[in-house]
Design an enzyme around this catalytic site. Sequence first.
Site, short mmCIF file in Angstrom:
data_model
loop_
_atom_site.label_atom_id
_atom_site.label_comp_id
_atom_site.label_asym_id
_atom_site.label_seq_id
_atom_site.Cartn_x
_atom_site.Cartn_y
_atom_site.Cartn_z
N VAL A 159 36.27 28.94 38.70
CA VAL A 159 37.44 30.24 38.98
C VAL A 159 38.07 30.00 37.59
O VAL A 159 38.89 29.35 37.13
CB VAL A 159 38.45 29.76 40.05
CG1 VAL A 159 39.69 30.50 40.25
CG2 VAL A 159 37.76 29.56 41.48
N PRO A 160 37.78 31.13 36.90
CA PRO A 160 38.13 31.13 35.26
C PRO A 160 39.72 31.64 35.22
O PRO A 160 39.92 32.86 34.51
CB PRO A 160 37.16 31.98 34.85
CG PRO A 160 36.68 32.99 35.87
CD PRO A 160 36.89 32.30 37.00
N CYS A 161 40.61 30.94 35.41
CA CYS A 161 41.83 31.36 35.54
C CYS A 161 42.42 31.98 33.98
O CYS A 161 43.56 32.47 33.94
CB CYS A 161 42.77 30.42 36.16
SG CYS A 161 42.73 28.83 35.47
N HIS A 162 41.82 31.21 33.14
CA HIS A 162 42.01 31.64 31.79
C HIS A 162 41.96 32.89 31.22
O HIS A 162 42.20 33.58 30.17
CB HIS A 162 41.12 30.64 30.40
CG HIS A 162 39.83 30.93 30.55
ND1 HIS A 162 38.86 30.44 31.71
CD2 HIS A 162 38.93 31.78 29.87
CE1 HIS A 162 37.44 31.00 31.42
NE2 HIS A 162 37.68 31.56 30.09
#
Length: 101
Positions: free
Chosen positions: A65-68
């Site tokens: 989950v690439p929250c960046h």
Amino acid sequence: MKLTKKILAEMKSHSPFYQAVWKACAEIPKGQVRTYGWVAKRIGKPKAARAVGMALGKNPFAPAVPCHRVVGADGRLTGYSGAGGVAKKRRMLKAEGVPLP
């Protein structure tokens, strides 16, 4: 990124809202960014951009989950709770080829 069965099973121990946020975030392609507002609209809660930020701040599933890849409404890099803070967020996005100011 496609979430694994294991991650999806682990997500079930979190609120439906958090699950929706993390699943929407996982749809953001490498090398692209979206806003907190985009995620909020995507999950059917258009006024919940701040709550989206809170959910992403508690994301235990990075990098799946690439929250960046989620940025402020004006495109600024904000709110990265991982080690290294916003500077690391900038480095990760740059490494993915995201054009940054």
